[in-house]
Design a protein around this motif. Sequence first.
Motif, PDB file in Angstrom:
ATOM      1  N   THR A  22       0.971 -32.387 -27.455  1.00  0.00           N
ATOM      2  CA  THR A  22       1.817 -32.223 -28.815  1.00  0.00           C
ATOM      3  C   THR A  22       0.659 -32.318 -29.620  1.00  0.00           C
ATOM      4  O   THR A  22       0.605 -31.503 -30.774  1.00  0.00           O
ATOM      5  N   MET A  23      -0.206 -33.350 -29.808  1.00  0.00           N
ATOM      6  CA  MET A  23      -1.102 -33.484 -30.894  1.00  0.00           C
ATOM      7  C   MET A  23      -2.153 -32.436 -30.837  1.00  0.00           C
ATOM      8  O   MET A  23      -2.503 -31.970 -31.975  1.00  0.00           O
ATOM      9  N   ARG A  24      -2.459 -32.035 -29.729  1.00  0.00           N
ATOM     10  CA  ARG A  24      -3.560 -31.018 -29.528  1.00  0.00           C
ATOM     11  C   ARG A  24      -2.909 -29.596 -30.246  1.00  0.00           C
ATOM     12  O   ARG A  24      -3.709 -28.793 -30.636  1.00  0.00           O
ATOM     13  N   TYR A  25      -1.567 -29.428 -29.952  1.00  0.00           N
ATOM     14  CA  TYR A  25      -1.012 -28.088 -30.158  1.00  0.00           C
ATOM     15  C   TYR A  25      -0.936 -28.019 -31.833  1.00  0.00           C
ATOM     16  O   TYR A  25      -0.995 -26.949 -32.230  1.00  0.00           O
ATOM     17  N   PHE A  26      -0.857 -29.239 -32.327  1.00  0.00           N
ATOM     18  CA  PHE A  26      -0.613 -29.121 -33.849  1.00  0.00           C
ATOM     19  C   PHE A  26      -1.864 -29.585 -34.763  1.00  0.00           C
ATOM     20  O   PHE A  26      -2.146 -29.652 -35.868  1.00  0.00           O
ATOM     21  N   TRP A  27      -3.066 -29.244 -33.938  1.00  0.00           N
ATOM     22  CA  TRP A  27      -4.163 -29.586 -34.382  1.00  0.00           C
ATOM     23  C   TRP A  27      -4.524 -28.510 -35.282  1.00  0.00           C
ATOM     24  O   TRP A  27      -4.433 -27.365 -35.324  1.00  0.00           O
ATOM     25  N   PRO A  28      -5.297 -29.057 -36.707  1.00  0.00           N
ATOM     26  CA  PRO A  28      -5.379 -28.188 -37.777  1.00  0.00           C
ATOM     27  C   PRO A  28      -6.292 -26.887 -37.649  1.00  0.00           C
ATOM     28  O   PRO A  28      -6.032 -25.689 -38.089  1.00  0.00           O
ATOM     29  N   ASP A  39      -8.597 -38.886 -27.651  1.00  0.00           N
ATOM     30  CA  ASP A  39      -8.519 -38.784 -29.203  1.00  0.00           C
ATOM     31  C   ASP A  39      -8.527 -40.364 -29.968  1.00  0.00           C
ATOM     32  O   ASP A  39      -9.362 -41.035 -29.815  1.00  0.00           O
ATOM     33  N   HIS A  40      -7.402 -40.364 -30.789  1.00  0.00           N
ATOM     34  CA  HIS A  40      -7.642 -41.688 -31.435  1.00  0.00           C
ATOM     35  C   HIS A  40      -7.205 -43.003 -30.632  1.00  0.00           C
ATOM     36  O   HIS A  40      -7.280 -44.198 -30.948  1.00  0.00           O
ATOM     37  N   LEU A  41      -6.929 -42.738 -29.364  1.00  0.00           N
ATOM     38  CA  LEU A  41      -6.775 -43.907 -28.477  1.00  0.00           C
ATOM     39  C   LEU A  41      -8.019 -44.533 -27.752  1.00  0.00           C
ATOM     40  O   LEU A  41      -7.893 -45.186 -26.751  1.00  0.00           O
ATOM     41  N   TRP A  42      -8.828 -43.957 -28.432  1.00  0.00           N
ATOM     42  CA  TRP A  42     -10.343 -44.493 -27.610  1.00  0.00           C
ATOM     43  C   TRP A  42     -10.575 -45.779 -27.920  1.00  0.00           C
ATOM     44  O   TRP A  42     -11.016 -46.731 -26.985  1.00  0.00           O
ATOM     45  N   PHE A  43      -9.740 -46.424 -28.866  1.00  0.00           N
ATOM     46  CA  PHE A  43      -9.674 -47.954 -28.979  1.00  0.00           C
ATOM     47  C   PHE A  43      -9.330 -48.683 -27.895  1.00  0.00           C
ATOM     48  O   PHE A  43      -9.877 -49.508 -27.414  1.00  0.00           O
ATOM     49  N   ILE A  44      -8.194 -48.006 -27.288  1.00  0.00           N
ATOM     50  CA  ILE A  44      -7.573 -48.815 -26.014  1.00  0.00           C
ATOM     51  C   ILE A  44      -8.667 -48.306 -24.761  1.00  0.00           C
ATOM     52  O   ILE A  44      -8.601 -49.348 -23.785  1.00  0.00           O
ATOM     53  N   PHE A  45      -8.951 -47.425 -24.544  1.00  0.00           N
ATOM     54  CA  PHE A  45     -10.000 -46.880 -23.586  1.00  0.00           C
ATOM     55  C   PHE A  45     -11.320 -47.818 -23.650  1.00  0.00           C
ATOM     56  O   PHE A  45     -11.585 -48.441 -22.774  1.00  0.00           O
ATOM     57  N   TYR A  46     -11.739 -48.176 -24.865  1.00  0.00           N
ATOM     58  CA  TYR A  46     -12.826 -49.000 -24.983  1.00  0.00           C
ATOM     59  C   TYR A  46     -12.500 -50.425 -24.594  1.00  0.00           C
ATOM     60  O   TYR A  46     -13.134 -51.132 -23.493  1.00  0.00           O
ATOM     61  N   LEU A  47     -11.237 -50.885 -25.123  1.00  0.00           N
ATOM     62  CA  LEU A  47     -10.779 -52.255 -24.839  1.00  0.00           C
ATOM     63  C   LEU A  47     -10.643 -52.190 -23.384  1.00  0.00           C
ATOM     64  O   LEU A  47     -10.995 -53.429 -22.538  1.00  0.00           O
ATOM     65  N   LEU A  48     -10.187 -51.464 -22.617  1.00  0.00           N
ATOM     66  CA  LEU A  48      -9.897 -51.432 -21.175  1.00  0.00           C
ATOM     67  C   LEU A  48     -11.370 -51.651 -20.254  1.00  0.00           C
ATOM     68  O   LEU A  48     -11.494 -52.385 -19.661  1.00  0.00           O
ATOM     69  N   HIS A  89       1.462 -42.756 -34.795  1.00  0.00           N
ATOM     70  CA  HIS A  89       1.396 -42.274 -36.158  1.00  0.00           C
ATOM     71  C   HIS A  89       0.416 -40.927 -36.410  1.00  0.00           C
ATOM     72  O   HIS A  89       0.638 -40.137 -37.270  1.00  0.00           O
ATOM     73  N   TRP A  90      -0.646 -40.823 -35.516  1.00  0.00           N
ATOM     74  CA  TRP A  90      -1.523 -39.705 -35.709  1.00  0.00           C
ATOM     75  C   TRP A  90      -1.020 -38.358 -35.476  1.00  0.00           C
ATOM     76  O   TRP A  90      -0.840 -37.290 -36.265  1.00  0.00           O
TER      77      TRP A  90
END
Length: 382
Positions: free
Chosen positions: A104-110, A140-149, A322-323
Motif C-alpha cells: 500500500t505504501m509503495r502504491y501511494f509513493w509520490p 522502507d522506514h522499518l529499517w530500524f527494526i531490521f537493523y535492531l534484529l 504513520h508513514w
Amino acid sequence: MTKRRYDFDWLRTFVIINLIPFHVVWLMLFFPSQSQVGNDGIVATLLQVYMLEVAPWHMPLLFLIAGYSAAISLSRRSSHRYLVERLQRLVVPLTSYVVIIGPTMRYFWPERAAPRGVIDFVFSFLPDHFKSLTLCCYFDHLWFIFYLLLFNLTVLPILVKINADRMRRVAAYITRHCVWLPIAIFATAMATVGWYWPLLLRDPDLIHDWGYFTYNLVAFILGYFLFVDQKLGITINSKFRLWIALFLGSSVIRIVLLMQYQESFYDAPEFGQHLIFSIVTGAHTWSAVSLVLAAGHRYLANTCHAFVLYMKNASLPFYILHWPILLILGNYLAPLRLGFLPSFFLLIVLNVLATTLIYEFLVKPWSLIQFLLGVKIKASKI
C-alpha cells in the motif's frame, strides 16, 4: 530489580512522535508535487535546518535506548527466552509489513504517477510488485527494526559472552572518557566505513548503507554499556552545561559546512574534507544524544504520565503505520494546493488522528493484529 527508566520511556516516545513532522518535512522538501515549498526561500531553509539538526542523532538515540533495554531484558531472563521475544517483536512485524502494509505504501509513493484505484491495485500493481520484490531492500522506514534484529542476532550474543569483569573495565574506561571517546568512535565510523558507504544518502537496505549501519551500531553498544556501568549515565548527566555548549557549537559549525558543501557533505571528494565533516558530525551526534539523556534524567526521570504508559505499547504500531498513512494523506491533499503552512499542519494533525484511530479501533481490540505489529501482549491472549 533495576528501577524503570521513565526518562527513557519519554525519550522513546519523543523520537517516535517527532518522526511525524520529520517525515512531513521530508515529503514536502523532496517531492515538489506534495507542497509549494520550493527549493529556495526562508521556509525551505528553516525546514532544511530542522532536518539537518535532527537527522544525525534522533535514530542513534533510539538505538542507544534499545541497547540499554536489551541489556535489562537479558539480565531478567534467559538468552533463549529473550531471543524468542525478539523474534516475535521484530521478525513478525517485518514480515507483516512486507506482505500487508508495504504494498500500500509503495502504491501511494509520490513518484508513482499512474492513476490509483482498487482494481488497479489488486490486479495490476500487486502482481508486478511481488514479482519484482527484493526482500532485503524492501523494509522502507522499518529499517530500524531490521537493523535492531541484526544487532540482536550478531553483536548482542558477543557482548553477552564477554567476561563480566572485562565488560565493567571497558565501561569504566568509557565513563572516564565519556566526552571525547564516543565522539571519536562516531567520527571514526563515519570517516572509515562511511567513506565507502556514505551516511544518509540512500535508503537503508544493508547493501549501500554499511556506514549508517555501523553508526547506529555504535549507539546500540553505548546503550548496552549504560546498563553495565550505571556510573556512565551519572557522569553523562553531570555534564549538562558541557553538552549544551558542545551541541550549540557543533550545530553551528555543521550547518555552515552543510550549507556550503551540501551536495558533498556525506560524500566528499577528498578524504581530508570528509574527515573534518566526520569529526563535526560525531561531536554533534554524541553531544545531542548526551544532552537529551541528561535533560531527560533531570526533568523526566521521576515522571510517569498516562500518555507515556499509553505509548509503551502504541509506539511500535505508530512507528509502522504513520508513514504509509502520511503518503495516502499527501496523495489526496496535494492536489488541493492549500499552500505550505495549511498543508504542513493539516498533514501532521490528520496523520496523528488517523494513526491513533487505527490503533484504537483496529489494533488494540484484536490480539492477532497486535501480534502482527510486534506489540507485547500476554501469551494467553494469542
